[in-house]
Motif scaffolding. Structure first.
Motif, PDB file in Angstrom:
ATOM      1  N   LYS A 124       1.229  -1.106  -0.007  1.00  0.00           N
ATOM      2  CA  LYS A 124      -0.110  -0.066  -0.373  1.00  0.00           C
ATOM      3  C   LYS A 124       0.640   0.959  -0.223  1.00  0.00           C
ATOM      4  CE  LYS A 124      -3.236   1.947   2.853  1.00  0.00           C
ATOM      5  NZ  LYS A 124      -2.658   3.407   4.981  1.00  0.00           N
ATOM      6  N   ASN A 125       1.554   0.855   0.155  1.00  0.00           N
ATOM      7  CA  ASN A 125       2.902   2.705   0.756  1.00  0.00           C
ATOM      8  C   ASN A 125       3.925   2.153   0.020  1.00  0.00           C
ATOM      9  OD1 ASN A 125       1.227   3.693   3.280  1.00  0.00           O
ATOM     10  ND2 ASN A 125       2.018   2.102   4.465  1.00  0.00           N
ATOM     11  N   ASN A 126       4.100   1.209  -1.422  1.00  0.00           N
ATOM     12  CA  ASN A 126       4.921   1.395  -2.303  1.00  0.00           C
ATOM     13  C   ASN A 126       6.578   1.120  -1.563  1.00  0.00           C
ATOM     14  OD1 ASN A 126       3.985   2.145  -4.800  1.00  0.00           O
ATOM     15  ND2 ASN A 126       3.432   3.943  -4.166  1.00  0.00           N
ATOM     16  N   LYS A 127       6.340  -0.257  -0.895  1.00  0.00           N
ATOM     17  CA  LYS A 127       7.647  -0.345   0.078  1.00  0.00           C
ATOM     18  C   LYS A 127       8.269  -1.020  -0.387  1.00  0.00           C
ATOM     19  CE  LYS A 127       7.747   4.051   2.412  1.00  0.00           C
ATOM     20  NZ  LYS A 127       8.523   4.788   2.703  1.00  0.00           N
ATOM     21  N   VAL A 128       7.884  -1.348  -1.655  1.00  0.00           N
ATOM     22  CA  VAL A 128       8.421  -2.782  -2.275  1.00  0.00           C
ATOM     23  C   VAL A 128       8.698  -2.827  -3.385  1.00  0.00           C
ATOM     24  CG1 VAL A 128       6.256  -4.481  -0.831  1.00  0.00           C
ATOM     25  CG2 VAL A 128       5.648  -3.046  -3.524  1.00  0.00           C
ATOM     26  N   THR A 129       9.696  -4.420  -3.921  1.00  0.00           N
ATOM     27  CA  THR A 129       9.947  -4.010  -5.440  1.00  0.00           C
ATOM     28  C   THR A 129       9.728  -5.077  -5.864  1.00  0.00           C
ATOM     29  OG1 THR A 129      11.696  -5.896  -4.677  1.00  0.00           O
ATOM     30  CG2 THR A 129      12.098  -3.165  -4.261  1.00  0.00           C
ATOM     31  N   ALA A 130       8.666  -5.713  -5.655  1.00  0.00           N
ATOM     32  CA  ALA A 130       8.248  -6.420  -6.208  1.00  0.00           C
ATOM     33  C   ALA A 130       6.867  -7.290  -5.498  1.00  0.00           C
ATOM     34  CB  ALA A 130       9.218  -8.235  -6.648  1.00  0.00           C
ATOM     35  N   ILE A 131       5.431  -7.729  -6.680  1.00  0.00           N
ATOM     36  CA  ILE A 131       4.864  -8.483  -5.397  1.00  0.00           C
ATOM     37  C   ILE A 131       4.511  -9.712  -6.652  1.00  0.00           C
ATOM     38  CG2 ILE A 131       2.736  -7.171  -7.231  1.00  0.00           C
ATOM     39  CD1 ILE A 131       1.163  -6.647  -5.045  1.00  0.00           C
ATOM     40  N   ARG A 132       3.839 -10.406  -6.327  1.00  0.00           N
ATOM     41  CA  ARG A 132       3.806 -11.839  -6.744  1.00  0.00           C
ATOM     42  C   ARG A 132       2.129 -11.605  -7.681  1.00  0.00           C
ATOM     43  NH1 ARG A 132       5.760 -16.511  -3.640  1.00  0.00           N
ATOM     44  NH2 ARG A 132       7.071 -15.841  -2.672  1.00  0.00           N
ATOM     45  N   PHE A 133       1.558 -12.316  -8.465  1.00  0.00           N
ATOM     46  CA  PHE A 133       0.871 -12.550  -9.501  1.00  0.00           C
ATOM     47  C   PHE A 133      -0.238 -12.634  -8.965  1.00  0.00           C
ATOM     48  CE2 PHE A 133       3.191 -12.422 -13.997  1.00  0.00           C
ATOM     49  CZ  PHE A 133       3.688 -10.338 -13.638  1.00  0.00           C
ATOM     50  N   SER A 134       0.325 -13.641  -8.037  1.00  0.00           N
ATOM     51  CA  SER A 134      -0.907 -14.067  -7.036  1.00  0.00           C
ATOM     52  C   SER A 134      -1.953 -13.251  -6.252  1.00  0.00           C
ATOM     53  CB  SER A 134      -0.838 -15.872  -6.743  1.00  0.00           C
ATOM     54  OG  SER A 134       0.586 -15.567  -5.898  1.00  0.00           O
ATOM     55  N   THR A 135      -0.555 -12.546  -5.660  1.00  0.00           N
ATOM     56  CA  THR A 135      -1.446 -11.224  -4.879  1.00  0.00           C
ATOM     57  C   THR A 135      -1.635 -10.277  -5.640  1.00  0.00           C
ATOM     58  OG1 THR A 135       0.689 -12.202  -3.682  1.00  0.00           O
ATOM     59  CG2 THR A 135      -0.519  -9.892  -3.071  1.00  0.00           C
ATOM     60  N   LEU A 136      -1.182  -9.946  -6.329  1.00  0.00           N
ATOM     61  CA  LEU A 136      -2.061  -8.784  -7.056  1.00  0.00           C
ATOM     62  C   LEU A 136      -3.420  -9.825  -7.739  1.00  0.00           C
ATOM     63  CD1 LEU A 136      -1.806  -6.042  -8.279  1.00  0.00           C
ATOM     64  CD2 LEU A 136      -0.048  -6.898 -10.598  1.00  0.00           C
ATOM     65  N   ALA A 137      -3.793 -10.287  -8.264  1.00  0.00           N
ATOM     66  CA  ALA A 137      -4.508 -11.175  -8.585  1.00  0.00           C
ATOM     67  C   ALA A 137      -5.816 -11.169  -7.591  1.00  0.00           C
ATOM     68  CB  ALA A 137      -4.268 -13.103  -9.353  1.00  0.00           C
ATOM     69  N   ALA A 138      -5.227 -11.932  -6.624  1.00  0.00           N
ATOM     70  CA  ALA A 138      -6.374 -11.471  -5.185  1.00  0.00           C
ATOM     71  C   ALA A 138      -6.656 -10.050  -4.844  1.00  0.00           C
ATOM     72  CB  ALA A 138      -5.073 -12.449  -3.757  1.00  0.00           C
ATOM     73  N   ILE A 139      -5.685  -9.510  -4.742  1.00  0.00           N
ATOM     74  CA  ILE A 139      -6.231  -7.614  -4.250  1.00  0.00           C
ATOM     75  C   ILE A 139      -7.009  -7.676  -5.612  1.00  0.00           C
ATOM     76  CG2 ILE A 139      -5.233  -5.257  -4.541  1.00  0.00           C
ATOM     77  CD1 ILE A 139      -2.475  -6.312  -3.356  1.00  0.00           C
ATOM     78  N   CYS A 140      -7.140  -7.614  -6.773  1.00  0.00           N
ATOM     79  CA  CYS A 140      -7.706  -7.170  -7.919  1.00  0.00           C
ATOM     80  C   CYS A 140      -8.860  -8.195  -7.547  1.00  0.00           C
ATOM     81  CB  CYS A 140      -7.312  -7.272  -8.697  1.00  0.00           C
ATOM     82  SG  CYS A 140      -5.801  -6.838  -9.599  1.00  0.00           S
ATOM     83  N   GLU A 141      -9.177  -9.913  -7.289  1.00  0.00           N
ATOM     84  CA  GLU A 141     -10.810 -10.451  -7.510  1.00  0.00           C
ATOM     85  C   GLU A 141     -11.240  -9.464  -5.517  1.00  0.00           C
ATOM     86  OE1 GLU A 141     -11.712 -14.822  -6.343  1.00  0.00           O
ATOM     87  OE2 GLU A 141     -10.119 -14.974  -7.126  1.00  0.00           O
ATOM     88  N   THR A 142     -10.659  -9.200  -4.831  1.00  0.00           N
ATOM     89  CA  THR A 142     -10.982  -8.852  -3.871  1.00  0.00           C
ATOM     90  C   THR A 142     -11.752  -7.192  -4.294  1.00  0.00           C
ATOM     91  OG1 THR A 142      -9.692 -10.245  -2.311  1.00  0.00           O
ATOM     92  CG2 THR A 142     -10.868  -8.360  -1.639  1.00  0.00           C
TER      93      THR A 142
END
Length: 72
Positions: free
Chosen positions: A37-55
């Motif tokens: 949420k605070n842009n403190k990551v350099t990568a995000i798993r597609f599965s996590t992104l998919a779960a966020i988008c679905e939710t």
């Protein structure tokens, strides 16, 4: 080189969902979701992104924005 910026915070406000509720629904820790949420990551798993988008009922492009550095 430009940066990919996540606008998860904006989407959460639009969808009126808390960090704790989203983390629980997505299945990740509050700490990890807070970093996303605070842009403190350099990568995000597609599965996590998919779960966020679905939710949140959105597309990845609603969350991810490319910001060029201006050196083109």
């Amino acid at each position: 080189m430009g940066n990919i910026v996540l606008h998860l915070d904006r989407m959460m406000v639009e969808r009126k969902i808390s960090l704790n509720e989203l983390a629980e629904r997505v299945g990740i820790s509050n700490v990890n979701l807070s970093k996303i949420k605070n842009n403190k990551v350099t990568a995000i798993r597609f599965s996590t992104l998919a779960a966020i988008c679905e939710t949140l009922g959105c597309q990845p492009g609603d969350l991810l924005v490319f910001e060029p550095d201006g050196n083109l």
